[in-house]
Enzyme design. Structure first.
Site, mmCIF file in Angstrom:
data_model
loop_
_atom_site.group_PDB
_atom_site.id
_atom_site.type_symbol
_atom_site.label_atom_id
_atom_site.label_comp_id
_atom_site.label_asym_id
_atom_site.label_seq_id
_atom_site.Cartn_x
_atom_site.Cartn_y
_atom_site.Cartn_z
ATOM 1 N N HIS A 50 -2.303 4.962 -4.822
ATOM 2 C CA HIS A 50 -0.958 4.477 -4.544
ATOM 3 C C HIS A 50 -0.129 4.450 -5.821
ATOM 4 C CE1 HIS A 50 -2.334 2.295 -0.609
ATOM 5 N NE2 HIS A 50 -2.559 3.599 -0.601
ATOM 6 N N GLU A 52 1.359 2.026 -7.446
ATOM 7 C CA GLU A 52 1.004 0.999 -8.414
ATOM 8 C C GLU A 52 -0.231 1.395 -9.215
ATOM 9 O OE1 GLU A 52 2.046 -1.319 -4.571
ATOM 10 O OE2 GLU A 52 1.527 0.732 -5.139
ATOM 11 N N CYS A 84 -3.813 -2.721 -3.689
ATOM 12 C CA CYS A 84 -2.993 -2.717 -4.904
ATOM 13 C C CYS A 84 -2.844 -4.120 -5.480
ATOM 14 C CB CYS A 84 -1.627 -2.120 -4.603
ATOM 15 S SG CYS A 84 -1.691 -0.331 -4.296
ATOM 16 N N ARG A 184 14.311 19.802 6.271
ATOM 17 C CA ARG A 184 13.062 20.304 6.864
ATOM 18 C C ARG A 184 11.862 19.939 5.997
ATOM 19 N NH1 ARG A 184 15.000 26.497 8.196
ATOM 20 N NH2 ARG A 184 16.492 26.008 9.861
ATOM 21 N N GLU A 294 16.982 20.656 15.663
ATOM 22 C CA GLU A 294 17.909 21.725 15.294
ATOM 23 C C GLU A 294 18.104 22.585 16.535
ATOM 24 O OE1 GLU A 294 17.628 23.880 11.592
ATOM 25 O OE2 GLU A 294 16.070 22.510 10.867
#
Length: 360
Positions: A50, A52, A84, A184, A294
């Site tokens: 992560h 951190e 974390c 996208r 789209e």
């Protein structure tokens, strides 16, 4: 201490995870001491350390005056990576600034509570709106167990979906089309209808910017898409889902598409049209936290009428168009009772405006 300044830097770092961490959140972390950044990190890939942890891994360990800024509440549970909060406590850092709480109802506030329980000063909700915008896909995914859906609309100045200027092919500028490729690269899946495929033979891949191409989903009730189309020809390179009726899914055309690498998805039909709610549920079950639509006016209008769009991004070009292919007013002028303008900007002559439902 200018908390907003350092949190905005953490937000910049968080965005570097775009296209690499889904369905995890995009998170950035900065360690500041004496008004200088001494370490930084971001969540780089799904399943990886992560933000951190990445910041703490390069931290020199001198905690006097050090403050950790993190865009999302530190996790307090063990998943693919250690908690974390445990790493933060072990570091000795005494002040943590958090951009937003974890939107997961089972986690919300838990990480902050643990840090405070151990005597850490925790400041919350710094640059909260920006942090929430970055993780709007994740918030919808964990809090509502569904995909966040964006409708991308390109329209001429007079509200048409087909231009008569720019050689009749492009409604908007190159800069606007580049923005579409950025979008996208940010989402997990592009959704369109067979009408757009027949008219434009699009790829729906990322080409004008760096990034990975999203999966593609095509609404095609009768399974009429042909194997020479670009989408089918590249189905083994980019995951491609064809949503069609149960009857069409058993046809020889469906068999040919399967042989080309497409996934055929039998879908209920209501009044001769695919059940869009079922389609969106299926896309969520496939693990897509975000979807960009789209399409032409028919599919987009149906998405609006079924209240399936969380966000509408409208690109208005400077040219004029074919009135036989015009946008429904609800698509290009979103109902103010349901949508608010998030931001608007000029882009190489075009106008980009984003409307969103409340993120609060």
């Amino acid at each position: 201490m200018n908390h907003e300044h350092w949190m905005r830097h953490a937000c910049m770092l968080a965005r570097r995870g775009t296209g690499h961490v889904s369905p995890n959140p995009r998170v950035g972390a900065v360690i500041v001491r004496d008004q200088q950044i001494v370490a930084e990190g971001w969540h780089k890939m799904f399943g990886g350390p992560h933000a951190e942890a990445n910041a703490l891994a390069v931290f020199d360990g001198t905690i006097d005056g050090a403050t950790l800024y993190v865009t999302l509440e530190p996790c307090s549970h063990i998943g693919k990576q250690p908690a974390c909060t445990t790493a933060i406590l072990a570091s000795g850092i005494q002040t943590v600034v958090v951009g937003m709480y974890d939107p997961n109802p089972n986690v919300h506030g838990g990480g902050v509570d643990i840090l405070r329980h151990h005597g850490i000063t925790v400041i919350t909700d710094v640059c909260r709106e920006e942090c929430m915008w970055i993780n709007r896909f994740f918030k919808t995914w964990v809090a509502q167990q569904r995909s966040y859906v964006i409708g991308k609309i390109a329209t001429t100045a007079d509200g048409c979906a087909r231009a008569t200027t720019h050689d009749g092919r492009w409604i908007t500028s190159v800069a606007s089309r580049t923005r579409v490729h950025e979008l996208r690269a940010e989402v997990d899946c592009v959704l369109s209808g067979i009408g757009t495929v027949v008219a434009d033979d699009p790829l729906f891949t990322v080409r004008l910017v760096d990034g990975r191409s999203p999966a593609r989903a095509i609404l095609d009730t009768t399974c009429s898409i042909t194997t020479p189309t670009k989408i089918v020809q590249t189905a083994r390179e980019v995951s491609t889902y064809i949503f069609c009726s149960e009857h069409a899914s058993r046809s020889s055309r469906a068999a040919a598409l399967r042989a080309s690498g497409c996934f055929i998805v039998p879908t209920p039909v209501i009044d001769d049209r695919l059940d869009l709610h079922n389609v969106m549920t299926t896309l969520a079950n496939l693990g897509f936290t975000s979807v960009v639509v789209e399409s032409g006016p028919t599919v987009m209008e149906a998405m609006v009428q079924h209240a399936l769009l969380d966000e509408i991004e409208i690109h208005i070009g400077i040219g004029y168009g074919d009135p036989s292919r015009s946008w429904n007013t609800e698509c290009i002028c979103p109902d103010p009772h349901h949508y608010v303008q998030h931001h608007s900007a000029r882009c190489d002559g075009d106008t980009h405006t984003v409307f969103t439902r409340s993120l609060i």
